[in-house]
Design a protein around this motif. Structure first.
Motif, PDB file in Angstrom:
ATOM      1  N   PHE A 188      47.216  43.556 -37.653  1.00  0.00           N
ATOM      2  CA  PHE A 188      45.956  42.832 -37.830  1.00  0.00           C
ATOM      3  C   PHE A 188      46.127  41.530 -38.620  1.00  0.00           C
ATOM      4  O   PHE A 188      45.399  40.573 -38.413  1.00  0.00           O
ATOM      5  CB  PHE A 188      44.940  43.722 -38.544  1.00  0.00           C
ATOM      6  N   VAL A 189      47.082  41.529 -39.540  1.00  0.00           N
ATOM      7  CA  VAL A 189      47.323  40.337 -40.357  1.00  0.00           C
ATOM      8  C   VAL A 189      48.814  40.049 -40.340  1.00  0.00           C
ATOM      9  O   VAL A 189      49.608  40.881 -40.790  1.00  0.00           O
ATOM     10  CB  VAL A 189      46.866  40.536 -41.817  1.00  0.00           C
ATOM     11  N   GLY A 190      49.235  38.935 -39.859  1.00  0.00           N
ATOM     12  CA  GLY A 190      50.653  38.595 -39.824  1.00  0.00           C
ATOM     13  C   GLY A 190      51.190  38.417 -41.226  1.00  0.00           C
ATOM     14  O   GLY A 190      50.722  37.563 -41.981  1.00  0.00           O
ATOM     15  N   ILE A 191      52.161  39.217 -41.600  1.00  0.00           N
ATOM     16  CA  ILE A 191      52.716  39.137 -42.949  1.00  0.00           C
ATOM     17  C   ILE A 191      53.380  37.782 -43.165  1.00  0.00           C
ATOM     18  O   ILE A 191      53.377  37.242 -44.263  1.00  0.00           O
ATOM     19  CB  ILE A 191      53.716  40.290 -43.195  1.00  0.00           C
ATOM     20  N   ASP A 192      53.935  37.215 -42.080  1.00  0.00           N
ATOM     21  CA  ASP A 192      54.590  35.923 -42.239  1.00  0.00           C
ATOM     22  C   ASP A 192      53.586  34.789 -42.470  1.00  0.00           C
ATOM     23  O   ASP A 192      53.969  33.658 -42.763  1.00  0.00           O
ATOM     24  CB  ASP A 192      55.467  35.615 -41.028  1.00  0.00           C
ATOM     25  N   ALA A 193      52.288  35.104 -42.363  1.00  0.00           N
ATOM     26  CA  ALA A 193      51.267  34.085 -42.604  1.00  0.00           C
ATOM     27  C   ALA A 193      50.821  34.057 -44.063  1.00  0.00           C
ATOM     28  O   ALA A 193      50.057  33.181 -44.456  1.00  0.00           O
ATOM     29  CB  ALA A 193      50.059  34.333 -41.703  1.00  0.00           C
ATOM     30  N   ILE A 194      51.273  35.015 -44.867  1.00  0.00           N
ATOM     31  CA  ILE A 194      50.890  35.042 -46.271  1.00  0.00           C
ATOM     32  C   ILE A 194      51.586  33.889 -46.992  1.00  0.00           C
ATOM     33  O   ILE A 194      52.788  33.696 -46.849  1.00  0.00           O
ATOM     34  CB  ILE A 194      51.302  36.386 -46.916  1.00  0.00           C
ATOM     35  N   PRO A 195      50.856  33.106 -47.771  1.00  0.00           N
ATOM     36  CA  PRO A 195      51.459  31.965 -48.462  1.00  0.00           C
ATOM     37  C   PRO A 195      52.596  32.383 -49.396  1.00  0.00           C
ATOM     38  O   PRO A 195      52.595  33.484 -49.953  1.00  0.00           O
ATOM     39  CB  PRO A 195      50.292  31.370 -49.260  1.00  0.00           C
ATOM     40  N   THR A 196      53.538  31.476 -49.581  1.00  0.00           N
ATOM     41  CA  THR A 196      54.682  31.733 -50.432  1.00  0.00           C
ATOM     42  C   THR A 196      54.258  32.107 -51.856  1.00  0.00           C
ATOM     43  O   THR A 196      54.807  33.020 -52.468  1.00  0.00           O
ATOM     44  CB  THR A 196      55.586  30.491 -50.498  1.00  0.00           C
ATOM     45  N   LYS A 197      53.264  31.407 -52.388  1.00  0.00           N
ATOM     46  CA  LYS A 197      52.820  31.679 -53.757  1.00  0.00           C
ATOM     47  C   LYS A 197      52.315  33.106 -53.899  1.00  0.00           C
ATOM     48  O   LYS A 197      52.517  33.749 -54.937  1.00  0.00           O
ATOM     49  CB  LYS A 197      51.733  30.688 -54.156  1.00  0.00           C
ATOM     50  N   VAL A 198      51.676  33.620 -52.862  1.00  0.00           N
ATOM     51  CA  VAL A 198      51.169  34.994 -52.906  1.00  0.00           C
ATOM     52  C   VAL A 198      52.332  35.981 -52.966  1.00  0.00           C
ATOM     53  O   VAL A 198      52.299  36.961 -53.724  1.00  0.00           O
ATOM     54  CB  VAL A 198      50.271  35.283 -51.689  1.00  0.00           C
ATOM     55  N   ILE A 199      53.375  35.716 -52.187  1.00  0.00           N
ATOM     56  CA  ILE A 199      54.554  36.588 -52.206  1.00  0.00           C
ATOM     57  C   ILE A 199      55.192  36.577 -53.585  1.00  0.00           C
ATOM     58  O   ILE A 199      55.574  37.627 -54.122  1.00  0.00           O
ATOM     59  CB  ILE A 199      55.583  36.134 -51.146  1.00  0.00           C
ATOM     60  N   LEU A 200      55.301  35.409 -54.195  1.00  0.00           N
ATOM     61  CA  LEU A 200      55.891  35.312 -55.528  1.00  0.00           C
ATOM     62  C   LEU A 200      55.050  36.053 -56.555  1.00  0.00           C
ATOM     63  O   LEU A 200      55.570  36.752 -57.424  1.00  0.00           O
ATOM     64  CB  LEU A 200      56.053  33.841 -55.921  1.00  0.00           C
ATOM     65  N   VAL A 201      53.729  35.912 -56.451  1.00  0.00           N
ATOM     66  CA  VAL A 201      52.837  36.614 -57.377  1.00  0.00           C
ATOM     67  C   VAL A 201      52.967  38.123 -57.185  1.00  0.00           C
ATOM     68  O   VAL A 201      53.040  38.888 -58.165  1.00  0.00           O
ATOM     69  CB  VAL A 201      51.368  36.173 -57.168  1.00  0.00           C
ATOM     70  N   LEU A 202      53.022  38.568 -55.940  1.00  0.00           N
ATOM     71  CA  LEU A 202      53.188  39.989 -55.660  1.00  0.00           C
ATOM     72  C   LEU A 202      54.499  40.510 -56.245  1.00  0.00           C
ATOM     73  O   LEU A 202      54.558  41.628 -56.775  1.00  0.00           O
ATOM     74  CB  LEU A 202      53.139  40.244 -54.155  1.00  0.00           C
ATOM     75  N   SER A 203      55.557  39.719 -56.148  1.00  0.00           N
ATOM     76  CA  SER A 203      56.849  40.124 -56.709  1.00  0.00           C
ATOM     77  C   SER A 203      56.756  40.308 -58.222  1.00  0.00           C
ATOM     78  O   SER A 203      57.268  41.282 -58.780  1.00  0.00           O
ATOM     79  CB  SER A 203      57.923  39.080 -56.378  1.00  0.00           C
ATOM     80  N   VAL A 204      56.087  39.360 -58.891  1.00  0.00           N
ATOM     81  CA  VAL A 204      55.903  39.458 -60.340  1.00  0.00           C
ATOM     82  C   VAL A 204      55.062  40.682 -60.690  1.00  0.00           C
ATOM     83  O   VAL A 204      55.366  41.418 -61.645  1.00  0.00           O
ATOM     84  CB  VAL A 204      55.246  38.180 -60.898  1.00  0.00           C
ATOM     85  N   VAL A 205      54.019  40.942 -59.910  1.00  0.00           N
ATOM     86  CA  VAL A 205      53.156  42.104 -60.146  1.00  0.00           C
ATOM     87  C   VAL A 205      53.950  43.395 -59.985  1.00  0.00           C
ATOM     88  O   VAL A 205      53.805  44.342 -60.767  1.00  0.00           O
ATOM     89  CB  VAL A 205      51.947  42.086 -59.185  1.00  0.00           C
ATOM     90  N   ILE A 206      54.818  43.440 -58.973  1.00  0.00           N
ATOM     91  CA  ILE A 206      55.636  44.631 -58.738  1.00  0.00           C
ATOM     92  C   ILE A 206      56.573  44.867 -59.920  1.00  0.00           C
ATOM     93  O   ILE A 206      56.711  46.004 -60.407  1.00  0.00           O
ATOM     94  CB  ILE A 206      56.429  44.485 -57.431  1.00  0.00           C
ATOM     95  N   ILE A 207      57.222  43.808 -60.391  1.00  0.00           N
ATOM     96  CA  ILE A 207      58.111  43.951 -61.549  1.00  0.00           C
ATOM     97  C   ILE A 207      57.315  44.420 -62.762  1.00  0.00           C
ATOM     98  O   ILE A 207      57.731  45.341 -63.482  1.00  0.00           O
ATOM     99  CB  ILE A 207      58.823  42.613 -61.859  1.00  0.00           C
ATOM    100  N   TYR A 208      56.159  43.813 -62.998  1.00  0.00           N
ATOM    101  CA  TYR A 208      55.321  44.204 -64.136  1.00  0.00           C
ATOM    102  C   TYR A 208      54.873  45.663 -64.011  1.00  0.00           C
ATOM    103  O   TYR A 208      54.842  46.395 -64.995  1.00  0.00           O
ATOM    104  CB  TYR A 208      54.101  43.291 -64.239  1.00  0.00           C
TER     105      TYR A 208
END
Length: 526
Positions: free
Chosen positions: A350-370
Motif C-alpha cells: 500500500f505504501v512504497g517503502i522506497d518512497a519514505i524520505p531519507t530523513k524519516v529513515i534516519l530518524v527511525l534508525s535513531v529511534v530504534i537505537i534509543y
C-alpha cells in the motif's frame, strides 16, 4: 532525495558496516559483557566462564568441575577467557561478532523482499528485540539465536524459489556444524532445524536429485562430526565420556521431565498467557512470522510448511516445560523478526517503502537505537551493594576479603550472583560442586552430600551462601530449589563449627527476578 537513491548508492558491505556500528552501540551500553561494566553479574555466564577457564587450565568438565549444561557453551567461554582471563571482554568480542552475523543474516533475508532501506530497518529490529529479554547477555539461547538466523537465511534463500531443486553441499555442511553445536549446547533446540532440513531432503527426493541428496546427506554428517569428534575425544581422553552422557543427557532428561498431559496443557496455557504480558515482539509478531510470513512469503510449498512447523514446535517445546526462565523464549525472536518483515511486506503493498524520505529513515534508525538503549539501565550496573559508594562493584566486601588471601578457594552453596566471585577473584575451583546448579535434591542428591563433605573436611577456604529471604518465582521447580537451599543452609551446623562468619553483603538483584539478596561469607577456621 529519496531513501532509495541513497541506500542504492551504498554497497551491501557499507550497509552491513552501518548495522555493525548500531550493534556495537547497543552491546556496549546494554550487554554486561561490555567493558563499560565491572563484570557480568548474571549467575549463568559466570559459571560458563569459570568452567571454561578451568577447562583451559587443566580441569575436566563434568568430573572436575560440574554443571549440567552441554559442553560447547563452556568451550566458547573458555575461548573468550584466552582473550581476557578474568573479565568478559573476550566474550564481548565474540558476542559482537555473533550479533553482526545475526543482523547481517536478517538484512540479507529482508533483501529478498524489500529494498535496501527497508531491509536495513528490519535488520535493526532484531537486536532491539533481543535486548529486552537477554538479561545481562551471554545465555546459551542468545548464541543459538545467531546460528538460527544464519541457517534461516540459507533456508529461505533455498525455499524462496517455488521450483527449488539442487541444494549446495557446502551450505549443508554449515547446517551440520550448527546442528552439532546446538546438540552439545541445548539439545531440545535442535527442533528449529529439524523441519527445514527435512523439507530440503524431501524436496530433493521429490525432484529425483538422488546424487545431490546423498552428497548433502554426507556433507551434513561431516559437519556434525567436525564438532562432535573433538568434544567426544576430549571427554574420552579425560575419562569423562560416560559421566558427560549421564549428566548432559540423563540428568537433564530427569530435570526437564514433563508432567501428565493435562498438567502440560495447563502449563502451556499459563506460559502463553504470561507471554502476552510481555513485549509485543514475543506475542503478536511471533505468530505473524510463523503463519503470515512463512505461508504468504515462502514460495516453495515444502519450505512454507517446514518453516511454519519449525516455529510452532519450537513454541510448544519452550512453553510446555515446567521449568521456565525469562530468557528461554530468545530463540523465538527469529520468528518475531520475520513477523516484522511480514508486516513490512504487507505495508509495502500500500505504501512504497522506497518512497519514505531519507530523513524519516534516519530518524527511525535513531529511534530504534534509543529504544534498545532505554531498555537497560546505562552505565550503572543492575546489581549494587547497598553499603558501598561505588555501585557496579558487586560483592565488593566479600571480594576484598577473599583477594587478601594467597591462592584462595571458594564454595558457593547456591546458584547466585556470588558465582561472579570466582572470576573477579581469579579463582579456579578446587572442588567439583563449586556452585549449586538448579537441580533439586530429588533429582541429584549427591551434590549436597559432596558439598557437606567439603565443609566437614575443610577442603575450601571460603564458603558463601545466600541467607534465606522470601522471593517471587516463575516456576514451581525454582521455588522448590530455593526452599531446599534455605533448608540446607539453616541445618548445616558443620559450617558454623568449621568456619567463621566474616562478612555480610546485601545486594540489589534485578537479574534473577528477585528484589535483593543477602550473602554470608564464611572463612575456614585454621
Amino acid at each position: 532525495m529519496s531513501t532509495k537513491n541513497i541506500f542504492d548508492s551504498l554497497s551491501d558491505k557499507k550497509i552491513i558496516g552501518l548495522l555493525s556500528i548500531i550493534v556495537f552501540i547497543l552491546l556496549f551500553f546494554c550487554s554486561h559483557m561490555s567493558p563499560l561494566y565491572f563484570s557480568n553479574e548474571w549467575a549463568d555466564p559466570n559459571v560458563y566462564f569459570t568452567i571454561g577457564r578451568s577447562m583451559f587450565n587443566g580441569k575436566t568438565l563434568y568430573t572436575d568441575v560440574f554443571d549440567h549444561k552441554g559442553p560447547f557453551i563452556f568451550i566458547l567461554y573458555g575461548l573468550g577467557s584466552l582473550i581476557s582471563g578474568t573479565s568478559f571482554f573476550g566474550m564481548f568480542l565474540i558476542e559482537f561478532v555473533g550479533w553482526v552475523a545475526m543482523t547481517t543474516s536478517m538484512y540479507l533475508i529482508s533483501k529478498f523482499y524489500l529494498d535496501k532501506a527497508g531491509a536495513f530497518l528490519v535488520a535493526t529490529a532484531l537486536p532491539v528485540l533481543l535486548i529486552k529479554v537477554m538479561k545481562a547477555g551471554g545465555s546459551a539461547e542468545e548464541f543459538i539465536l545467531v546460528l538460527e538466523c544464519v541457517s534461516f537465511y540459507f533456508f529461505i534463500k533455498y525455499f524462496k524459489d517455488k521450483d527449488a531443486s539442487k541444494h549446495s553441499p557446502s551450505v549443508m555442511l554449515v547446517h551440520g556444524i550448527f546442528c552439532s553445536i546446538v546438540l552439545f549446547t541445548k539439545l531440545n533446540l535442535l527442533i528449529i532445524w529439524f523441519f527445514p532440513l527435512a523439507g530440503i531432503y524431501i524436496n530433493l527426493l521429490y525432484k529425483q536429485e538422488f546424487k545431490n541428496f546423498f552428497t548433502n546427506l554426507s556433507a551434513y554428517f561431516i559437519g556434525v562430526l567436525i564438532v562432535a569428534v573433538p568434544i567426544c575425544t576430549y571427554l574420552y581422553v579425560n575419562d569423562a565420556l560416560q559421566e558427560g552422557y549421564n549428566v548432559y543427557i540423563e540428568l537433564n532428561s530427569k530435570y526437564a521431565k514433563l508432567a501428565g498431559l493435562g498438567e502440560t496443557v495447563r502449563i502451556l496455557l499459563y506460559h502463553t498467557f504470561y507471554l502476552y504480558l510481555e513485549p509485543l515482539a514475543l506475542a503478536l509478531l511471533f505468530f505473524v512470522g510463523v503463519f503470515y510470513f512463512s505461508i504468504k512469503c515462502v514460495a516453495n510449498i515444502l519450505g512454507r510448511w517446514s518453516i511454519c512447523l519449525s516455529g510452532v514446535f519450537l513454541y510448544i517445546l519452550i512453553y510446555m516445560s515446567p521449568v521456565y526462565h525469562y530468557y528461554y523464549p530468545i530463540p523465538l525472536l527469529l520468528f518475531s523478526t520475520l513477523g516484522v518483515l511480514g508486516v513490512a511486506i504487507y505495508v509495502k503493498k500500500f505504501v512504497g517503502i522506497d518512497a519514505i524520505p531519507t530523513k524519516v529513515i534516519l530518524v527511525l534508525s535513531v529511534v530504534i537505537i534509543y529504544a534498545g538503549l532505554s531498555q537497560k539501565s546505562l552505565i550503572e550496573t543492575r546489581t549494587a551493594s547497598l553499603l558501598v559508594t561505588n555501585p557496579g562493584i558487586m560483592m565488593q566486601k566479600s571480594q576484598k576479603i577473599i583477594m587478601a588471601e594467597k591462592n584462595p578457594t571458594l564454595l558457593n552453596l547456591n546458584f547466585s550472583l556470588a558465582n561472579g566471585l570466582f572470576n573477579t577473584c581469579n579463582i579456579i575451583p578446587n572442588v567439583r560442586y563449586f556452585v549449586s546448579p538448579n537441580l533439586t535434591k530429588v533429582v541429584y542428591p549427591q551434590m549436597r552430600a559432596e558439598q557437606e563433605r567439603y565443609i566437614r573436611d575443610k577442603e575450601v577456604q571460603f564458603v558463601i551462601a545466600t541467607v534465606p529471604v522470601k522471593r517471587a518465582h516463575t516456576s514451581l521447580i525454582m521455588r522448590k530449589k530455593d526452599e531446599e537451599n534455605d533448608d540446607f543452609y539453616d541445618n548445616l551446623t558443620i559450617l558454623r563449627e568449621n568456619y567463621n562468619l566474616v562478612a555480610l553483603d546485601t545486594i540489589i538483584n534485578t537479574i534473577d527476578e528477585r528484589s535483593y539478596d543477602i550473602y554470608a561469607l564464611y572463612k575456614r577456621k585454621d
